[in-house]
Design a protein around this motif. Structure first.
Motif, short mmCIF file in Angstrom:
data_model
loop_
_atom_site.label_atom_id
_atom_site.label_comp_id
_atom_site.label_asym_id
_atom_site.label_seq_id
_atom_site.Cartn_x
_atom_site.Cartn_y
_atom_site.Cartn_z
N THR A 114 0.66 -0.27 4.98
CA THR A 114 0.51 1.01 3.84
C THR A 114 1.04 0.54 2.57
O THR A 114 2.30 -0.15 2.47
N LYS A 115 0.24 1.01 1.42
CA LYS A 115 0.69 0.73 0.25
C LYS A 115 0.35 1.54 -1.02
O LYS A 115 -0.85 2.23 -0.66
N THR A 116 1.04 2.09 -1.89
CA THR A 116 0.62 2.64 -2.88
C THR A 116 -0.11 1.86 -4.07
O THR A 116 0.58 0.87 -4.42
N TYR A 117 -1.18 2.46 -4.69
CA TYR A 117 -1.91 1.74 -5.76
C TYR A 117 -1.86 2.43 -6.90
O TYR A 117 -2.13 4.07 -6.84
N ASN A 118 -1.93 1.85 -8.11
CA ASN A 118 -1.78 2.52 -9.29
C ASN A 118 -3.11 2.38 -10.09
O ASN A 118 -3.48 1.20 -10.38
N THR B 226 -1.80 7.71 -8.82
CA THR B 226 -1.53 6.74 -7.64
C THR B 226 -2.24 7.35 -6.50
O THR B 226 -2.47 8.53 -6.25
N THR C 228 -1.93 6.60 -2.14
CA THR C 228 -1.31 5.89 -0.98
C THR C 228 -2.42 5.72 0.09
O THR C 228 -3.04 6.64 0.34
#
Length: 427
Positions: free
Chosen positions: A243-247, A260, A262
């Motif tokens: 699981t990761k948050t992308y900008n 953002t 996620t």
């Protein structure tokens, strides 16, 4: 003897330098004739001497004629105005005390030469004064391009393109479209002007939500254009394992904020398969490694037929099997090859390479240790974590003779079992 008479004359009024000076009378008021010297001078104050003619009982006499120098009126006034400005009346008394009048009348629309005429009786010349009337200019400025809300807004120039200096109000605002007023400094013929700086509100990029995936599933590239038309790029690089948050960073030249997203990556069930004996039954068992709850199981044989739905399944024949484990979010599957379903301790072995009972097969019994003794009680073989290794050979690598041997089996459960096994190489 007769006494000398003093010639008397009417006084001569002062004159201005250069005025006409009438000849002095050669007969005094008391009848004495004579001559004057020096010659009349209308440019400077002079003392003149009257000399009586001979044979008159008279003395000389003096007469002073005052000559006042000509003055030039001087004035200290503002001599430059803007067209249409209110021009005060010009002073009627000069700096050096000369009184007079001006002509023509004041004109605040064009540059004009005015003449000062001194009043009569003053030794003064006329003079002129030029009042310059400057045209009104409109300050011009280079237009300011629209900016995005919050962007840097450089200070406005306090000098116009056509050279008019002044001040701006109100204070710069980089968050809202604002009209600014320029006021020229005093002494400049400039009109106030206005300048509007457009501030474009920032748009928030909108994207479709990304459904959760299971670790390792295919993850489609994120779109470089938002639903509402904002282009940009994403960071960091996509990772389908966590699981990761992308900008999202908008490309330059767009009034947009960053955004953002996620992406939830669910872990897949982690488990292992083992084949063990449960009593005399051979079963395949799934052991969980990540403590997942609410798991469901689906066991399949080599024909992809479902044969069970619990953590364990009884196997009645050798072959390839698989299990699919699901936790409600993700699922995983594993294969397992069953080479033996034998769940009893063999009573004998015949190591003659005929592929039948060639070794003491305990693979399915989870043995911790096996020990073999001959009929005299001598230990001839020992092995930890025993599977299927003893084929009638001693620990020293010697082939043991046919006969009955005593075994001691220690199971990983902590239990143990003893018995006899017959070694026969002939069969």
């Amino acid at each position: 003897m007769n006494p000398n008479n003093i010639p008397t004359f009417s006084p001569v009024s002062s004159i201005c330098s250069g005025d006409i000076l009438s000849p002095l009378p050669t007969n005094s008021l008391n009848g004495i004739t004579g001559t004057w010297s020096p010659v009349l001078n209308n440019t400077a104050t002079t003392i003149y001497t009257f000399t009586p003619s001979s044979n008159q009982c008279s003395t000389t006499s003096n007469l002073t004629i005052n000559v006042t120098p000509i003055s030039i009126p001087t004035f200290t006034v503002v001599n430059s105005y803007c067209r249409g400005s209110l021009i005060p009346d010009l002073p009627t008394t000069s700096n050096n005390g000369i009184i007079g009048t001006w002509s023509p009348n004041i004109n605040n629309t064009t540059t004009t030469i005015y003449t000062f005429i001194p009043n009569v009786g003053q030794c003064s010349l006329t003079t002129t004064l030029t009042l310059n009337i400057n045209s009104i200019e409109t300050p011009s400025f280079i237009p300011i391009d629209p900016i995005c809300a919050g962007a840097i807004l450089e200070p406005l120039s306090t000098t116009s393109v056509n050279g008019i200096s002044g001040t701006w109000s109100p204070a710069l605002n980089n968050t809202l479209t604002t009209e600014y007023s320029f006021t020229p400094n005093l002494g400049q013929c400039g009109t106030p002007v206005k300048l509007t700086i457009t501030v474009i509100p920032n748009t928030t990029p909108i994207f479709d939500p990304i459904s959760p995936i299971c670790s390792g599933d295919f993850l489609s590239p994120l779109p470089n254009i938002s639903i509402n038309g904002i282009t940009g790029f994403w960071s960091p690089i996509l990772d389908n394992t966590i699981t990761k948050t992308y900008n999202f960073t908008p490309s330059s030249g767009q009034c947009a904020t960053s955004q953002t997203v996620t992406i939830l990556v669910n872990s897949i069930p982690e488990f292992s398969i083992s084949g063990v004996c449960d009593g005399t039954d051979f079963v395949l068992s799934s052991s969980q490694e990540n403590n997942s709850d609410n798991l469901t199981y689906s066991w399949y044989n080599a024909l992809n037929e479902k044969i069970g739905s619990s953590p364990t399944v009884k196997i009645t024949q050798k072959g390839n099997y698989s299990v699919e484990v699901e936790d409600g979010k993700c699922k995983a599957s594993k294969d397992f090859e069953v080479n033996s379903i034998f769940c009893e301790i063999p009573k004998g072995i015949s190591p003659n390479n005929d592929q039948r009972n060639d070794s003491f097969d305990l693979r399915n019994l989870t043995v911790n240790k096996l020990e073999i003794f001959d009929r005299y009680g001598v230990k001839v073989y020992s092995k930890l974590n025993y599977q299927n290794e003893w084929d009638g050979t001693s620990d020293k690598g010697q082939k043991l003779p046919d006969g009955t041997y005593y075994y001691v089996v220690e199971f990983k459960s902590g239990k143990s079992k003893t018995g006899w096994v017959y070694l026969n190489r002939e069969n």
